[in-house]
Design a protein around this motif. Structure first.
Motif, PDB file in Angstrom:
ATOM      1  N   GLY A 184      54.796  62.507  30.045  1.00  0.00           N
ATOM      2  CA  GLY A 184      54.560  63.819  30.637  1.00  0.00           C
ATOM      3  C   GLY A 184      53.432  63.791  31.648  1.00  0.00           C
ATOM      4  O   GLY A 184      53.509  64.416  32.715  1.00  0.00           O
ATOM      5  N   GLY A 185      52.354  63.053  31.321  1.00  0.00           N
ATOM      6  CA  GLY A 185      51.224  62.944  32.242  1.00  0.00           C
ATOM      7  C   GLY A 185      51.596  62.237  33.535  1.00  0.00           C
ATOM      8  O   GLY A 185      51.101  62.577  34.615  1.00  0.00           O
ATOM      9  N   PHE A 186      52.503  61.243  33.442  1.00  0.00           N
ATOM     10  CA  PHE A 186      52.982  60.555  34.643  1.00  0.00           C
ATOM     11  C   PHE A 186      53.703  61.523  35.570  1.00  0.00           C
ATOM     12  O   PHE A 186      53.448  61.567  36.776  1.00  0.00           O
ATOM     13  N   PHE A 187      54.605  62.311  35.012  1.00  0.00           N
ATOM     14  CA  PHE A 187      55.359  63.256  35.850  1.00  0.00           C
ATOM     15  C   PHE A 187      54.451  64.352  36.413  1.00  0.00           C
ATOM     16  O   PHE A 187      54.621  64.776  37.556  1.00  0.00           O
ATOM     17  N   LEU A 188      53.485  64.805  35.606  1.00  0.00           N
ATOM     18  CA  LEU A 188      52.557  65.821  36.106  1.00  0.00           C
ATOM     19  C   LEU A 188      51.709  65.257  37.238  1.00  0.00           C
ATOM     20  O   LEU A 188      51.528  65.903  38.283  1.00  0.00           O
ATOM     21  N   ALA A 189      51.178  64.034  37.059  1.00  0.00           N
ATOM     22  CA  ALA A 189      50.356  63.410  38.097  1.00  0.00           C
ATOM     23  C   ALA A 189      51.178  63.112  39.345  1.00  0.00           C
ATOM     24  O   ALA A 189      50.705  63.288  40.475  1.00  0.00           O
TER      25      ALA A 189
ATOM     26  N   VAL B 188      41.959  62.972  26.666  1.00  0.00           N
ATOM     27  CA  VAL B 188      41.920  61.923  27.692  1.00  0.00           C
ATOM     28  C   VAL B 188      43.291  61.270  27.874  1.00  0.00           C
ATOM     29  O   VAL B 188      43.597  60.731  28.946  1.00  0.00           O
ATOM     30  N   GLN B 189      44.149  61.334  26.845  1.00  0.00           N
ATOM     31  CA  GLN B 189      45.489  60.753  26.947  1.00  0.00           C
ATOM     32  C   GLN B 189      46.334  61.450  28.008  1.00  0.00           C
ATOM     33  O   GLN B 189      47.307  60.891  28.512  1.00  0.00           O
ATOM     34  N   TYR B 190      45.950  62.668  28.327  1.00  0.00           N
ATOM     35  CA  TYR B 190      46.606  63.444  29.385  1.00  0.00           C
ATOM     36  C   TYR B 190      46.619  62.681  30.710  1.00  0.00           C
ATOM     37  O   TYR B 190      47.508  62.865  31.539  1.00  0.00           O
ATOM     38  N   TYR B 191      45.644  61.777  30.915  1.00  0.00           N
ATOM     39  CA  TYR B 191      45.505  61.049  32.177  1.00  0.00           C
ATOM     40  C   TYR B 191      46.101  59.649  32.147  1.00  0.00           C
ATOM     41  O   TYR B 191      46.013  58.921  33.125  1.00  0.00           O
ATOM     42  N   PHE B 192      46.719  59.247  31.033  1.00  0.00           N
ATOM     43  CA  PHE B 192      47.184  57.865  30.917  1.00  0.00           C
ATOM     44  C   PHE B 192      48.315  57.532  31.887  1.00  0.00           C
ATOM     45  O   PHE B 192      48.518  56.367  32.232  1.00  0.00           O
ATOM     46  N   GLY B 193      49.074  58.514  32.303  1.00  0.00           N
ATOM     47  CA  GLY B 193      50.155  58.257  33.247  1.00  0.00           C
ATOM     48  C   GLY B 193      49.706  58.257  34.696  1.00  0.00           C
ATOM     49  O   GLY B 193      50.503  57.971  35.605  1.00  0.00           O
ATOM     50  N   LEU B 194      48.421  58.550  34.921  1.00  0.00           N
ATOM     51  CA  LEU B 194      47.903  58.705  36.282  1.00  0.00           C
ATOM     52  C   LEU B 194      47.969  57.431  37.126  1.00  0.00           C
ATOM     53  O   LEU B 194      48.464  57.474  38.269  1.00  0.00           O
TER      54      LEU B 194
ATOM     55  N   ILE C 239      43.045  57.904  20.984  1.00  0.00           N
ATOM     56  CA  ILE C 239      44.481  57.594  21.046  1.00  0.00           C
ATOM     57  C   ILE C 239      45.153  58.060  19.759  1.00  0.00           C
ATOM     58  O   ILE C 239      44.755  57.678  18.661  1.00  0.00           O
ATOM     59  N   THR C 240      46.182  58.879  19.913  1.00  0.00           N
ATOM     60  CA  THR C 240      46.997  59.302  18.782  1.00  0.00           C
ATOM     61  C   THR C 240      48.433  58.881  19.069  1.00  0.00           C
ATOM     62  O   THR C 240      49.020  59.280  20.074  1.00  0.00           O
ATOM     63  N   THR C 241      48.991  58.075  18.194  1.00  0.00           N
ATOM     64  CA  THR C 241      50.290  57.442  18.463  1.00  0.00           C
ATOM     65  C   THR C 241      51.475  58.176  17.847  1.00  0.00           C
ATOM     66  O   THR C 241      52.620  57.849  18.142  1.00  0.00           O
ATOM     67  N   GLU C 242      51.207  59.168  16.977  1.00  0.00           N
ATOM     68  CA  GLU C 242      52.318  59.884  16.353  1.00  0.00           C
ATOM     69  C   GLU C 242      53.102  60.664  17.416  1.00  0.00           C
ATOM     70  O   GLU C 242      52.526  61.367  18.236  1.00  0.00           O
ATOM     71  N   PHE C 243      54.429  60.521  17.376  1.00  0.00           N
ATOM     72  CA  PHE C 243      55.271  61.232  18.333  1.00  0.00           C
ATOM     73  C   PHE C 243      55.611  62.613  17.788  1.00  0.00           C
ATOM     74  O   PHE C 243      56.133  62.756  16.699  1.00  0.00           O
ATOM     75  N   ASP C 244      55.281  63.633  18.566  1.00  0.00           N
ATOM     76  CA  ASP C 244      55.562  65.011  18.190  1.00  0.00           C
ATOM     77  C   ASP C 244      55.776  65.814  19.472  1.00  0.00           C
ATOM     78  O   ASP C 244      54.893  65.896  20.314  1.00  0.00           O
ATOM     79  N   TRP C 245      56.967  66.415  19.609  1.00  0.00           N
ATOM     80  CA  TRP C 245      57.283  67.153  20.834  1.00  0.00           C
ATOM     81  C   TRP C 245      56.305  68.292  21.075  1.00  0.00           C
ATOM     82  O   TRP C 245      56.035  68.653  22.217  1.00  0.00           O
ATOM     83  N   LYS C 246      55.771  68.862  19.989  1.00  0.00           N
ATOM     84  CA  LYS C 246      54.904  70.033  20.138  1.00  0.00           C
ATOM     85  C   LYS C 246      53.419  69.677  20.165  1.00  0.00           C
ATOM     86  O   LYS C 246      52.577  70.557  20.342  1.00  0.00           O
ATOM     87  N   ASP C 247      53.104  68.405  19.970  1.00  0.00           N
ATOM     88  CA  ASP C 247      51.706  67.970  20.056  1.00  0.00           C
ATOM     89  C   ASP C 247      51.320  67.850  21.525  1.00  0.00           C
ATOM     90  O   ASP C 247      51.929  67.100  22.283  1.00  0.00           O
ATOM     91  N   LYS C 248      50.295  68.587  21.926  1.00  0.00           N
ATOM     92  CA  LYS C 248      49.926  68.642  23.344  1.00  0.00           C
ATOM     93  C   LYS C 248      49.372  67.329  23.857  1.00  0.00           C
ATOM     94  O   LYS C 248      49.598  66.959  25.011  1.00  0.00           O
ATOM     95  N   TYR C 249      48.637  66.589  23.013  1.00  0.00           N
ATOM     96  CA  TYR C 249      47.954  65.398  23.505  1.00  0.00           C
ATOM     97  C   TYR C 249      48.175  64.223  22.563  1.00  0.00           C
ATOM     98  O   TYR C 249      47.525  64.111  21.518  1.00  0.00           O
ATOM     99  N   ASN C 250      49.115  63.366  22.909  1.00  0.00           N
ATOM    100  CA  ASN C 250      49.267  62.073  22.250  1.00  0.00           C
ATOM    101  C   ASN C 250      49.633  61.064  23.322  1.00  0.00           C
ATOM    102  O   ASN C 250      49.854  61.417  24.485  1.00  0.00           O
ATOM    103  N   ILE C 251      49.703  59.801  22.938  1.00  0.00           N
ATOM    104  CA  ILE C 251      49.877  58.756  23.946  1.00  0.00           C
ATOM    105  C   ILE C 251      51.234  58.865  24.646  1.00  0.00           C
ATOM    106  O   ILE C 251      51.370  58.514  25.821  1.00  0.00           O
TER     107      ILE C 251
END
Length: 563
Positions: free
Chosen positions: A239-244, A74-80, A221-233
């Protein structure tokens, strides 16, 4: 399925097709066929935008995604919501003022013809492929229920929706989406209610949530920052903002929904409300998947949710399957017992509860490991089927648990969701390939009747192309993830072109054309080397166009451009 389920399914689908044909008949020009005469009110725009995004992939694959990976998707949509605001301020006024058929018409006015064609081709390629995946999603249902070949069901699924899409164009699509979406939301809500009602041993909603939480499926909600983690806040917000921003602002399948609006106000209202409604809707769909995990924690789950794939393993490797089944049976008995004990102890907060929760998690890990072994054995058998059973989890529950009549309706829902998305995509593909590629290279301008004929032929051609793509979609795993990865490979550079067009007036067409090509190469390279998770590709693609264009200013002397 029972005869009643078949009746419900067929009646619902036929009714929608007939409704679409009737309401879309009498088309006489492309203004009507591609833009619905610009008469759509805000609520039709809202439903069209949501129905175009929420395909069958959303309702079929999202519960399975939550079942296997939790609700963090669901974090994928936070930038929407923020993206919707930017689009309303920048994109919509320009598109409405220019009265465009496609988003890419603006680029010729701002840059040049080759930039318009390049951007359009990037869209056509990415959207054509993703539409094929959207056709494949409901095909799974027919294949599973009827035991028919998946290639035949791809043809049937894609072919039926072509009827009203070909005949009625944008007007038929807008009004059928309204009907489809109302049926979809009502049915999915009722399915969620029945899921709770069918929990074994009188387990209620709070108990099911408790189990889902202890299993890690409520990881919203997962707050850990990881470039390779597909779904975090962070990937979701940035990323979700730019995709949307790219999807809703530059993808013709979405632009085509709100340029049919009566005016700026109706277009903006539809888009902004989408930003507010989408997250809770997606949360509810994912919650069904988390509750499904609780459901199968309390009663035996199948060893593999794709029953046909597992049957193939049993037929070809019976001894291996027997070993798997013995281990699966022992783990299921243990897992179900631990789940019940946790619920019995959950009010005590005792050391025994803590130990039992740890045992529950350990058994869950063992179940997951066994599932991985079964999946690997199936994939190694060279059986021509999906690489995972993610897309079958919700379908298995529907087939084996829900009452007569409801099964047929839920199957119809998945078809309707698919049709709403695919029909809009085919209409946008036709508009784009006709206006931005076909007609742009013709010297003479066709009359209204000829142009309408071309639009219908382009719609038919893209329908056939998408069905062809669906034939190869069996190897893509989770469909909801596959379609978003595919979009992320192209959306970043497309967005970057528009951002340069809006905000960097000194940059010229040749400059941005070369920058866009270099940006697309960069995105594909980053993806192939698995440097970051796919959501960041949208940021990289957009930023690369801007950076390359800025560097290009050194080599290309700025010229006056049209606004």
């Amino acid at each position: 399925m029972s005869n009643i389920d078949w009746t419900v399914l067929i009646f619902t689908l036929v009714a929608v097709v007939v409704y679409g044909v009737l309401i879309g008949r009498g088309q006489k020009s492309n203004e009507s066929y591609l833009k619905a005469d610009n008469k759509m009110p805000w609520y039709i725009v809202l439903i069209g935008i949501m129905a175009t995004q929420a395909s069958a992939i959303t309702f079929l694959s999202a519960p399975g995604q939550a079942y296997t990976d939790g609700m963090r998707f669901v974090q994928y949509y936070f930038g929407l919501p923020l993206a919707m605001i930017v689009i309303c301020i920048t994109f919509i006024p320009i598109f409405q003022r220019l009265n465009v058929y496609t988003a890419y018409e603006y680029l010729e006015n701002r840059f040049d013809k080759k930039t318009r064609v390049l951007t359009s081709l990037l869209f056509l390629f990415s959207r054509g492929l993703s539409t094929g995946i959207s056709i494949y999603a409901p095909s799974i249902i027919l294949s599973s229920v009827l035991n028919w070949n998946i290639y035949l069901t791809n043809v049937l699924t894609g072919g039926i929706l072509l009827i009203y899409t070909y005949v009625g164009g944008a007007k038929a699509i807008a009004h059928t989406q309204k009907l489809q979406f109302l049926i979809i939301l009502g049915t999915m809500a009722f399915a969620g209610y029945l899921l709770i009602q069918n929990m074994p041993n009188g387990i209620g909603f709070k108990d099911a949530l408790y189990l889902a939480g202890k299993s890690g499926k409520l990881n919203v909600i997962t707050t850990e920052f990881d470039w390779k983690d597909k779904y975090n806040i962070w990937s979701g917000l940035i990323g979700g903002f730019f995709l949307a921003l790219s999807y809703f602002g530059t993808d013709q399948s979405q632009v085509g929904r709100y340029i049919t609006a009566k005016d700026n106000t109706n277009a903006k209202m539809g888009l902004l409300l989408n930003g507010l409604v989408k997250i809770p809707m997606q949360f509810a769909i994912l919650l069904i998947g988390a509750l499904l995990f609780a459901f199968f924690s309390l009663k035996p789950a199948p060893i593999y949710f794709n029953e046909r794939s597992y049957q193939h393993l049993k037929d070809t490797q019976p001894e291996q399957a027997a070993v798997f089944e013995k281990e699966h049976q022992d783990l299921q008995v243990k897992f179900n017992a631990e789940s019940k004990e946790i619920l019995e102890l959950k009010e005590t907060h005792s050391p025994q509860l803590t130990k039992r929760i740890q045992d529950f998690k350990n058994t869950q890990t063992q179940v997951k490991a066994l599932h991985g072994k079964v999946e690997e054995a199936i994939n190694n058998s060279n059986y021509n089927a999906e690489k995972t059973d993610t897309n079958y989890i919700f379908l298995y529950f529907v087939k084996n648990t829900l009452p007569v009549g409801m099964i047929g309706l839920l199957f119809a829902v998945i078809f309707l969701a698919s049709w709403g998305s695919i029909s809009a995509a085919l209409n946008s593909l036709a508009a784009c390939s006709l206006k931005d590629v076909h007609l742009i290279f013709r010297k003479e301008i066709p009359d209204d009747a000829t142009e309408l004929k071309y639009s219908r032929l382009h719609t038919l051609a893209w329908g056939i192309f998408s069905i062809g793509v669906a034939m190869f979609a069996t190897q893509m795993g989770s469909l909801i993830e596959a379609v978003n990865v595919l979009g992320s490979l192209f959306y970043g550079p497309i967005l970057g072109i528009f951002l340069v067009a809006f905000y960097y007036k000194k940059i010229t067409g040749t400059n941005v054309f070369i920058s866009a090509i270099l940006s697309e190469i960069t995105v594909i390279a980053v993806y192939n080397f698995d440097i970051v998770s796919f959501l960041w590709l949208n940021v990289i693609g957009a930023a690369a166009v801007i950076i390359f264009s800025a560097i290009g200013l050194v080599f290309y002397k700025p010229k006056a451009v049209n606004s």
